[in-house]
Structures are given as C-alpha cells and as structure tokens.
Design a protein around this motif. Structure first.
Motif, PDB file in Angstrom:
ATOM      1  N   HIS A  47       0.889  -1.413  -0.013  1.00 40.77           N
ATOM      2  CA  HIS A  47      -0.156   0.014   0.043  1.00 40.77           C
ATOM      3  C   HIS A  47       0.780   1.354   0.102  1.00 40.77           C
ATOM      4  O   HIS A  47       0.212   2.416  -0.075  1.00 40.77           O
ATOM      5  N   HIS A  56       0.224   5.325   0.196  1.00 40.26           N
ATOM      6  CA  HIS A  56      -0.059   6.033  -0.738  1.00 40.26           C
ATOM      7  C   HIS A  56      -1.574   6.485  -0.722  1.00 40.26           C
ATOM      8  O   HIS A  56      -2.221   5.864  -0.238  1.00 40.26           O
ATOM      9  N   GLY A  72      -3.662   7.648  -2.812  1.00 39.18           N
ATOM     10  CA  GLY A  72      -4.451   7.041  -3.841  1.00 39.18           C
ATOM     11  C   GLY A  72      -5.212   5.772  -3.069  1.00 39.18           C
ATOM     12  O   GLY A  72      -6.339   5.488  -3.255  1.00 39.18           O
ATOM     13  N   TYR A  73      -4.293   5.017  -2.212  1.00 37.66           N
ATOM     14  CA  TYR A  73      -4.940   3.982  -1.787  1.00 37.66           C
ATOM     15  C   TYR A  73      -6.127   4.260  -0.608  1.00 37.66           C
ATOM     16  O   TYR A  73      -7.029   3.559  -0.568  1.00 37.66           O
ATOM     17  N   LEU A  86      -7.738   7.267  -0.774  1.00 40.48           N
ATOM     18  CA  LEU A  86      -8.836   7.516  -1.173  1.00 40.48           C
ATOM     19  C   LEU A  86      -9.858   6.329  -1.753  1.00 40.48           C
ATOM     20  O   LEU A  86     -11.118   6.509  -1.641  1.00 40.48           O
ATOM     21  N   SER A  87      -9.325   5.270  -2.204  1.00 38.64           N
ATOM     22  CA  SER A  87     -10.156   4.156  -2.646  1.00 38.64           C
ATOM     23  C   SER A  87     -10.877   3.711  -1.363  1.00 38.64           C
ATOM     24  O   SER A  87     -11.990   3.371  -1.570  1.00 38.64           O
ATOM     25  N   LEU A  88     -10.098   3.576  -0.357  1.00 39.03           N
ATOM     26  CA  LEU A  88     -10.904   3.027   0.914  1.00 39.03           C
ATOM     27  C   LEU A  88     -11.945   3.788   1.418  1.00 39.03           C
ATOM     28  O   LEU A  88     -13.014   3.659   1.576  1.00 39.03           O
ATOM     29  N   ASP A 147     -13.608   6.062  -0.376  1.00 39.24           N
ATOM     30  CA  ASP A 147     -14.774   6.091  -1.591  1.00 39.24           C
ATOM     31  C   ASP A 147     -15.764   4.686  -1.253  1.00 39.24           C
ATOM     32  O   ASP A 147     -16.649   4.703  -1.102  1.00 39.24           O
ATOM     33  N   GLN A 148     -14.929   3.514  -0.765  1.00 39.47           N
ATOM     34  CA  GLN A 148     -15.687   2.378  -0.534  1.00 39.47           C
ATOM     35  C   GLN A 148     -16.525   2.422   0.752  1.00 39.47           C
ATOM     36  O   GLN A 148     -17.775   2.052   0.869  1.00 39.47           O
ATOM     37  N   THR A 198     -20.635   8.067  -6.266  1.00 40.23           N
ATOM     38  CA  THR A 198     -19.987   9.279  -5.777  1.00 40.23           C
ATOM     39  C   THR A 198     -20.217  10.442  -6.688  1.00 40.23           C
ATOM     40  O   THR A 198     -20.023  10.521  -7.714  1.00 40.23           O
TER      41      THR A 198
END
Length: 183
Positions: free
Chosen positions: A25, A33, A35-36, A38-40, A42-43, A59
């Motif tokens: 990660h 990171h 971006g990682y 941000l992905s979490l 969003d989830q 979103t």
C-alpha cells in the motif's frame, strides 16, 4: 424490495472499517499511498450512503481531502463514516481517518473527508433518500457545517467567471507568482 423509512438516525447508517497497512500500500517514500486511502474512503462512503438510503449510490463529489499526517506501513487504519446531511437524493458522508501504531497504541488523526453520494434506483435514475433524525448537538453541528460547505461551493461556482487574459489587471495579478508567461 427496500424498506420504506421516512427518516433514519445518523447512528443507523454509521460504518467503521479497519485495515492493516501493508508494504504493497506504500508509495515511493515508504508512506501509505494517498490514492490507496482515497480508494478506501470511496468504499466506506458507498457503504454508509447505501446503508442509509437502501439503494445503490454513486460518488457525486469529494470535498476536503486534507492529508494531515502520514500513515506508516504496519499501522492499523480505522475509518469512521456517518451521514452528515441528506437532500432529496443526495447525502453528505463525513469520514474520519485515524491510524494506530499497534505496538505503542499511539493514535493519530490522518484525514477528515466529505463525500457527496447520490442514490440511484434500478433504472439508474436518482431516487429519494430517507430524512435524517438528528439526536444531539454534534449531529446538528455536522448538518449545519455540510450546508455551509454546500453554500461555499455554490458561491465558488458562481464567481468562477472567465478571466480576460488580455487585460492588464488580470496579468498584474500574476506578478507575485513564480511563473513565466511565454506566449
């Protein structure tokens, strides 16, 4: 068929997730990171909004993603999400991100973010969401802050008029910046 609730409490749709941060990660500097994360984010925003609305959610926008403290490999990241605001088909989900050094127990606040999510029906059209029952001052405060952020966003959109690059006034505004205009 989804249940028909006219209003739900904030607590009814809260979601918390925790995940151990692994070397996979990390970014090139050895921190987790962005971006990682941000992905979490969003989830968990999706899960919280879907739990509140009983519908598939998308979103619409992400506001205020400030990375306050870096997250290290081996730390346990916990994200706490709640619906802070509801409109007709939209919801603002507030998310707090904390990381914990699992050896020392030290916890730090890493991020607070706000995701605007929109509920969709089976045909992909927006669908109405339940109202929100606010049970304490903290929930009222979060609702009012969401309204204030939305008003500020509207004001910014209205003030974003096209600049006249041929005007001396516009170009003079750039004199304090580290730029060179070459056209």
């Amino acid at each position: 068929m989804k249940p028909n609730f006219s209003h739900k409490t904030v607590e009814a749709s809260q979601v918390t997730i925790s995940e151990l941060m692994l070397p996979s990660h990390s970014n090139f500097s050895g921190k987790i990171h962005g971006g990682y994360i941000l992905s979490l984010l969003d989830q968990i925003a999706f899960a919280c909004a879907s739990k509140h609305s009983g519908a598939y959610c998308v979103t619409a926008s992400v506001d205020t993603v400030d990375f306050l403290n870096p997250i290290e490999i081996g730390e346990l990241v916990t994200m706490k999400a709640s619906v802070n605001y509801v409109g007709r088909s939209s919801m603002v989900v507030g998310i707090r991100v904390e990381s914990e050094n699992i050896q020392s127990g030290y916890v730090k606040h890493c991020n607070s973010s706000y995701f605007t999510m929109v509920a969709k029906n089976e045909d992909g059209k927006t669908t109405q969401v339940p109202g929100l029952i606010l049970k304490n001052e903290k929930e009222v405060h979060r609702f009012l802050k969401a309204i204030k952020r939305m008003e500020s966003k509207k004001e910014r959109k209205q003030s974003n008029t096209r600049l006249d690059l041929s005007s001396e006034e516009s170009l003079n505004k750039l004199s304090d910046y580290n730029i060179k205009i070459d056209f």
